[in-house]
Write a protein that holds these residues in place. Structure first.
Motif, PDB file in Angstrom:
ATOM      1  N   VAL A 273       0.831  -1.209   0.000  1.00  0.00           N
ATOM      2  CA  VAL A 273       0.000   0.000   0.000  1.00  0.00           C
ATOM      3  C   VAL A 273       0.865   1.259   0.000  1.00  0.00           C
ATOM      4  O   VAL A 273       0.387   2.347   0.322  1.00  0.00           O
ATOM      5  CB  VAL A 273      -0.974   0.022   1.202  1.00  0.00           C
ATOM      6  N   SER A 274       2.114   1.101  -0.383  1.00  0.00           N
ATOM      7  CA  SER A 274       2.995   2.268  -0.440  1.00  0.00           C
ATOM      8  C   SER A 274       2.705   3.087  -1.702  1.00  0.00           C
ATOM      9  O   SER A 274       2.580   2.540  -2.789  1.00  0.00           O
ATOM     10  CB  SER A 274       4.461   1.818  -0.460  1.00  0.00           C
ATOM     11  N   SER A 275       2.609   4.390  -1.545  1.00  0.00           N
ATOM     12  CA  SER A 275       2.403   5.251  -2.710  1.00  0.00           C
ATOM     13  C   SER A 275       3.697   5.448  -3.483  1.00  0.00           C
ATOM     14  O   SER A 275       3.683   5.913  -4.613  1.00  0.00           O
ATOM     15  CB  SER A 275       1.870   6.613  -2.265  1.00  0.00           C
ATOM     16  N   TYR A 276       4.797   5.087  -2.856  1.00  0.00           N
ATOM     17  CA  TYR A 276       6.099   5.357  -3.470  1.00  0.00           C
ATOM     18  C   TYR A 276       6.810   4.057  -3.827  1.00  0.00           C
ATOM     19  O   TYR A 276       6.703   3.046  -3.135  1.00  0.00           O
ATOM     20  CB  TYR A 276       6.975   6.166  -2.500  1.00  0.00           C
ATOM     21  N   ASN A 277       7.547   4.137  -4.917  1.00  0.00           N
ATOM     22  CA  ASN A 277       8.382   3.032  -5.342  1.00  0.00           C
ATOM     23  C   ASN A 277       9.394   2.726  -4.232  1.00  0.00           C
ATOM     24  O   ASN A 277      10.105   3.629  -3.781  1.00  0.00           O
ATOM     25  CB  ASN A 277       9.111   3.427  -6.640  1.00  0.00           C
ATOM     26  N   ARG A 278       9.451   1.490  -3.807  1.00  0.00           N
ATOM     27  CA  ARG A 278      10.301   1.153  -2.672  1.00  0.00           C
ATOM     28  C   ARG A 278      11.782   1.323  -3.001  1.00  0.00           C
ATOM     29  O   ARG A 278      12.599   1.570  -2.112  1.00  0.00           O
ATOM     30  CB  ARG A 278      10.033  -0.279  -2.216  1.00  0.00           C
ATOM     31  N   ALA A 279      12.148   1.197  -4.259  1.00  0.00           N
ATOM     32  CA  ALA A 279      13.562   1.309  -4.628  1.00  0.00           C
ATOM     33  C   ALA A 279      13.979   2.767  -4.777  1.00  0.00           C
ATOM     34  O   ALA A 279      15.071   3.155  -4.356  1.00  0.00           O
ATOM     35  CB  ALA A 279      13.818   0.553  -5.935  1.00  0.00           C
ATOM     36  N   THR A 280      13.133   3.578  -5.387  1.00  0.00           N
ATOM     37  CA  THR A 280      13.530   4.962  -5.691  1.00  0.00           C
ATOM     38  C   THR A 280      12.922   5.978  -4.739  1.00  0.00           C
ATOM     39  O   THR A 280      13.307   7.140  -4.748  1.00  0.00           O
ATOM     40  CB  THR A 280      13.096   5.322  -7.113  1.00  0.00           C
ATOM     41  N   ASN A 281      11.941   5.537  -3.955  1.00  0.00           N
ATOM     42  CA  ASN A 281      11.216   6.431  -3.049  1.00  0.00           C
ATOM     43  C   ASN A 281      10.491   7.542  -3.806  1.00  0.00           C
ATOM     44  O   ASN A 281      10.293   8.631  -3.294  1.00  0.00           O
ATOM     45  CB  ASN A 281      12.162   7.041  -2.004  1.00  0.00           C
ATOM     46  N   LEU A 282      10.137   7.249  -5.034  1.00  0.00           N
ATOM     47  CA  LEU A 282       9.405   8.213  -5.856  1.00  0.00           C
ATOM     48  C   LEU A 282       8.075   7.591  -6.273  1.00  0.00           C
ATOM     49  O   LEU A 282       7.973   6.380  -6.469  1.00  0.00           O
ATOM     50  CB  LEU A 282      10.204   8.573  -7.116  1.00  0.00           C
ATOM     51  N   ALA A 283       7.071   8.456  -6.417  1.00  0.00           N
ATOM     52  CA  ALA A 283       5.787   7.976  -6.920  1.00  0.00           C
ATOM     53  C   ALA A 283       5.861   7.895  -8.448  1.00  0.00           C
ATOM     54  O   ALA A 283       6.612   8.659  -9.055  1.00  0.00           O
ATOM     55  CB  ALA A 283       4.684   8.928  -6.481  1.00  0.00           C
ATOM     56  N   PRO A 284       5.149   7.034  -9.108  1.00  0.00           N
ATOM     57  CA  PRO A 284       4.221   6.069  -8.529  1.00  0.00           C
ATOM     58  C   PRO A 284       4.915   4.760  -8.163  1.00  0.00           C
ATOM     59  O   PRO A 284       6.043   4.510  -8.580  1.00  0.00           O
ATOM     60  CB  PRO A 284       3.220   5.850  -9.659  1.00  0.00           C
ATOM     61  N   ASN A 285       4.205   3.966  -7.417  1.00  0.00           N
ATOM     62  CA  ASN A 285       4.704   2.649  -7.040  1.00  0.00           C
ATOM     63  C   ASN A 285       4.126   1.619  -7.999  1.00  0.00           C
ATOM     64  O   ASN A 285       2.910   1.433  -8.042  1.00  0.00           O
ATOM     65  CB  ASN A 285       4.276   2.344  -5.600  1.00  0.00           C
ATOM     66  N   PRO A 286       4.969   0.962  -8.788  1.00  0.00           N
ATOM     67  CA  PRO A 286       4.429   0.007  -9.771  1.00  0.00           C
ATOM     68  C   PRO A 286       3.726  -1.193  -9.138  1.00  0.00           C
ATOM     69  O   PRO A 286       2.954  -1.870  -9.818  1.00  0.00           O
ATOM     70  CB  PRO A 286       5.667  -0.426 -10.559  1.00  0.00           C
ATOM     71  N   THR A 287       3.998  -1.450  -7.878  1.00  0.00           N
ATOM     72  CA  THR A 287       3.333  -2.603  -7.244  1.00  0.00           C
ATOM     73  C   THR A 287       2.250  -2.159  -6.264  1.00  0.00           C
ATOM     74  O   THR A 287       1.844  -2.930  -5.408  1.00  0.00           O
ATOM     75  CB  THR A 287       4.355  -3.496  -6.509  1.00  0.00           C
TER      76      THR A 287
END
Lengths: 162, 285
Positions: A125-139
């Motif tokens: 449920v993360s709005s941010y990409n876990r690798a880059t910490n940028l939105a959007p989160n592909p998963t």
């Protein structure tokens, strides 16, 4: 000679009996698996569309659980089984940003199921990409962990805590 | 050994051989029986997996196969499998109403027609595969297939729309009008909808309504699912209904996939109070 053949044949038949019973058992397990998947789908679509789901009663409550019976679509009066869904939102906030979902499908009546099947998954449920910490989160809103099994597990359990 | 003894021995031997042969034959029969049933169970599982994947496949914007009529589901599932041509597959598809958070908690509201229902978000599917030799036996699987995840309309376009559904009183004007002075108890009915990227409405989504008082306030009468709302110019204090002076903003907020969408607001403002209509957007969840 005859006795020897008889022993061999009886042994063979004994093995077939096991195979036969395992066939019946397999059918019940697969039914329970389908019901557990129904529970996962039920939870996913509610999480997507209902902003108040799961309804957590108070500040310290993170877990919500519910059960649904499933009837036969070809015979709506016949209950084929049920599923119980447990949602744990204790890791919903950053840095985890996951909702832990468990669904246990039970073939047959709920009080005396013929087979049970458990699925545990973690919803991102993360709005941010876990690798880059940028939105959007592909998963976003996808299950990033999916475990199945635990057919014989007697009760619903979530791996609380770390 | 006498002749009688020999005949008796042959008789017993023959009986034993016949018995063992019968047992073996029964065993082989049941082995084939078990194998057919295992194949039927495997085929049922395969069909269910394929059907679930098919339902999640886009079928020309704005639809997915999930939106297809039950007959399409059935024909998809009952297509003969080249690996198991002798097995007969039956498929039953039924729209399943989901209640949120769950059926037991919403049951008291179902007879009242106010349950928080999701009418078009799930299909209950049963796959039955019959044993070709013993058609009375079937491998049955039952599950739910739910609405696939889709993309909402992205900013700067609004994914949430607020729509008035009743005649707007003359003194409920658009934003910026400050000439109004609506009567106590006058109201406006509204509904909300959210739309996907392609403009199609999101079915079964729930909304949250709230008032942002800008000096004045009113009362919101919201349906339990949040899909409709009435703003009333007035506030009950418990012993009397009063109106307040100043502006108010009514906002509706929707959330899909956990993402807050910009609320669309209905500006209800003015003096004593006047109530205006305006799309004022608040960003953020």
């Amino acid at each position: 000679m005859i006795a020897l053949v008889l022993v061999v044949v009886l042994g063979y038949l004994g093995a077939r009996a096991l195979e036969y019973s395992s066939t019946t058992r397999m059918q019940q397990v697969l039914m329970a698996q389908g019901l557990a998947e129904a529970g996962m789908e039920n939870a996913r679509v509610k999480l997507e569309k209902d902003m108040f789901f799961p309804p957590l009663g108070g500040y310290g409550q993170y877990v919500f659980s519910y059960s649904e019976d499933m009837t036969d679509p070809a015979n709506p009066l016949q209950v084929v089984g049920s599923y119980s869904v447990t949602l744990d939102c204790s890791k919903r906030e950053s840095p985890y940003c996951i909702v832990r979902v468990q669904s246990v499908g039970s073939a047959g009546i709920r009080t005396n199921p013929r087979a049970r099947y458990r699925i545990y998954a973690e919803l991102d449920v993360s709005s941010y990409n876990r690798a880059t910490n940028l939105a959007p989160n592909p998963t976003l809103f996808r299950y990033i962990l999916w475990r199945e099994g635990g057919v014989e597990q007697p009760s619903v359990e979530l791996p609380f805590g770390d | 050994m006498t002749l009688a003894e020999t005949i008796m021995a042959i008789f017993v031997l023959t009986l034993a051989v016949a018995f063992v042969g019968a047992l073996l034959r029964t065993g082989l029969h049941h082995q084939a029986h078990s194998q057919r049933r295992m194949l039927a169970i495997g085929l049922a599982r395969k069909k269910m997996t394929l059907l679930r994947a098919w339902a999640r496949t886009p079928a020309g914007a704005p639809n997915y196969n999930f939106d297809a009529a039950p007959a399409s589901w059935v024909s998809q599932a009952t297509t003969s499998d080249p690996e198991y041509p002798n097995f007969t597959v039956q498929c039953f598809v039924q729209n399943e109403v989901l209640y949120s958070p769950c059926t037991s908690m919403e049951a008291p509201y179902v007879p009242l027609g106010t349950a928080r229902a999701m009418n078009n978000s799930a299909k209950k599917v049963k796959i039955s595969v019959a044993d070709p030799v013993d058609p009375g036996w079937t491998a049955d699987l039952v599950t739910l297939v739910c609405d696939p995840t889709r993309d909402l309309k992205a900013p700067p376009d609004d994914a949430v729309h607020l729509i008035t559904t009743s005649a707007v009183p003359a003194n409920f004007g658009p934003s910026g009008n400050d000439l109004n002075n609506p009567a106590a108890g006058s109201f406006v009915d509204m509904r909300a909808e959210a739309v996907y990227q392609n403009g199609a409405p999101v079915s079964d989504i729930f909304f949250d309504w709230y008032i942002v008082p800008l000096g004045g306030t009113g009362t919101l009468l919201t349906s339990r699912d949040g899909r409709t709302c009435r703003f009333v110019n007035g506030v009950s204090t418990g012993i009397a209904n009063v109106t307040t002076e100043g502006n108010s903003v009514v906002a509706v907020h929707g959330s899909y996939r956990g993402q807050g969408q910009p609320p669309q607001n209905y500006v209800l403002g003015g003096v004593n109070p006047y109530i205006n209509i305006s799309p004022v957007y608040h960003l953020g969840p």
